[in-house]
Enzyme design. Structure first.
Site, PDB file in Angstrom:
ATOM      1  N   LYS A  54      50.851  46.891  32.442  1.00 20.22           N
ATOM      2  CA  LYS A  54      51.277  46.266  33.710  1.00 20.22           C
ATOM      3  C   LYS A  54      52.512  45.398  33.482  1.00 20.22           C
ATOM      4  O   LYS A  54      53.445  45.381  34.293  1.00 20.22           O
ATOM      5  CB  LYS A  54      50.136  45.406  34.277  1.00 20.22           C
ATOM      6  CG  LYS A  54      48.934  46.205  34.772  1.00 20.22           C
ATOM      7  CD  LYS A  54      47.747  45.299  35.106  1.00 20.22           C
ATOM      8  CE  LYS A  54      46.493  46.086  35.420  1.00 20.22           C
ATOM      9  NZ  LYS A  54      45.309  45.227  35.644  1.00 20.22           N
ATOM     10  N   GLN A  98      42.658  39.212  34.504  1.00 20.60           N
ATOM     11  CA  GLN A  98      42.136  40.524  34.123  1.00 20.60           C
ATOM     12  C   GLN A  98      40.618  40.498  33.941  1.00 20.60           C
ATOM     13  O   GLN A  98      40.067  39.632  33.254  1.00 20.60           O
ATOM     14  CB  GLN A  98      42.827  40.996  32.830  1.00 20.60           C
ATOM     15  CG  GLN A  98      42.451  42.390  32.369  1.00 20.60           C
ATOM     16  CD  GLN A  98      42.938  43.518  33.280  1.00 20.60           C
ATOM     17  OE1 GLN A  98      43.899  43.359  34.029  1.00 20.60           O
ATOM     18  NE2 GLN A  98      42.285  44.651  33.225  1.00 20.60           N
ATOM     19  N   ASP A 121      45.668  41.056  43.252  1.00 20.68           N
ATOM     20  CA  ASP A 121      44.556  41.934  42.907  1.00 20.68           C
ATOM     21  C   ASP A 121      43.705  42.280  44.129  1.00 20.68           C
ATOM     22  O   ASP A 121      42.902  43.211  44.079  1.00 20.68           O
ATOM     23  CB  ASP A 121      43.627  41.176  41.931  1.00 20.68           C
ATOM     24  CG  ASP A 121      43.575  41.799  40.555  1.00 20.68           C
ATOM     25  OD1 ASP A 121      43.891  42.987  40.428  1.00 20.68           O
ATOM     26  OD2 ASP A 121      43.203  41.068  39.623  1.00 20.68           O
TER      27      ASP A 121
END
Ligand code: GUN
Length: 294
Positions: A54, A98, A121
């Site tokens: 990413k 994450q 997200d």
């Protein structure tokens, strides 16, 4: 059907990237550089790889990105303190913590602490709620958002289709269903969500015009579960042991690809299907966050 039934996730992700880079350029003309901060707690090997990918893509698109790595023993209070600082730092537009987090940390508390306006997200309860309500102001979670884009850009008819989603997780299954049941042009599907409590999963799968596998079970979807001419999307990433492979293991999806592919109208390869799209939607969300915050 032949190899021409592959959905090229890498190519479709590049289409999204070129749109995103154009928006990055426009922001730069106004003196704004979109900035995304990744937070990784511990050294989960898969998370290291995902965050690394990413970050690389962010940099390629001109998005400033940094990764804050915290030790596995970090307390919830320490993690919340970092999130608070990132929330109030006006140079930061997107924050991604994450998953998975260590067991001593309560993930819902963490995701609710990220500012909803920086929640690229789409995990914050406000954004989850907006998705349920069909309010497009929020941020879509990246993987189901990416699967939706794959279906749209491949020209798969969605309205009225029988969709079966395998898996009810908060990251993919639930939001995937929420996206596809909306009464909108590229949704309006009849969605069945199957999970570990479902009786006769195969029977549900056989009905699917679009089958989305996100249950995290290696090669779970077999040929006999798939209707002739179905569209199959494989979200799974499972590490299985294989003494013949380098390092003694290899990655497989949730679909028995070799057996299923000949029956499909369209199918995603794995890798090279959903994965690149998750990243592409994250980049889109980050640029949108920067546009909205400025
Ligand atoms: N772990 C697996 N998928 C995701 C994702 O989309 N976002 C975050 N933050 N963690 C993940």
């Amino acid at each position: 059907m032949s190899a021409t039934n592959l959905i090229d996730g890498r190519a479709i992700a590049e289409q999204l990237h070129s749109e995103t880079s154009g928006r990055v350029e426009k922001l730069k003309l106004r003196g704004i550089i979109p900035k995304l901060v990744f937070v990784r707690v511990g050294e989960d090997p898969a998370s290291r790889v995902y965050v690394g990918m990413k970050e690389k893509t962010s940099q390629r698109l001109g998005i400033d990105s940094i990764t804050r790595v915290l030790p596995e023993a970090t307390s919830q209070a320490e993690l919340l303190e970092l999130i608070g600082k990132l929330n109030s730092d006006s140079s930061v537009h997107g924050i991604l913590v994450q998953a998975p987090l260590p067991r001593h940390i309560d993930s819902p508390t963490i995701y609710a602490a990220v500012s909803a306006r920086k929640d690229v997200d789409g995990f914050h309860p406000l954004n989850v709620g907006k998705l349920m309500l069909g309010d497009t102001d929020g941020f879509l979670p990246c993987t189901p958002g990416g699967v939706h884009e794959l279906l749209i850009r491949t020209g798969v008819p969605i309205s009225g289709a029988e969709v079966v989603v395998l898996g009810r997780g908060n990251i993919v299954g639930k939001p995937m269903a929420a996206i596809l049941i909306q009464k909108t042009k590229h949704a309006n599907a009849t969605v069945t969500v199957c999970h570990s409590g479902t009786r006769d999963i195969a029977k549900h799968c056989q009905r699917a015009d679009i089958l989305i596998a996100a249950l995290g079970s290696p090669e779970f979807v077999k040929a006999e579960m798939v209707k002739e001419g179905a569209v199959v999307i494989d979200v799974g990433v499972n590490r299985v042991s294989d003494p013949a492979a380098k390092g003694g293991s290899r990655l497989v999806g949730d679909v028995d690809f070799k057996a299923v592919q000949p029956k499909c109208k369209w199918i995603t390869p794995n890798p090279g299907g959903v994965g690149p799209m998750t990243i592409a939607v994250l980049m889109q969300n980050t640029v949108r966050a920067a546009e909205l915050l400025n």
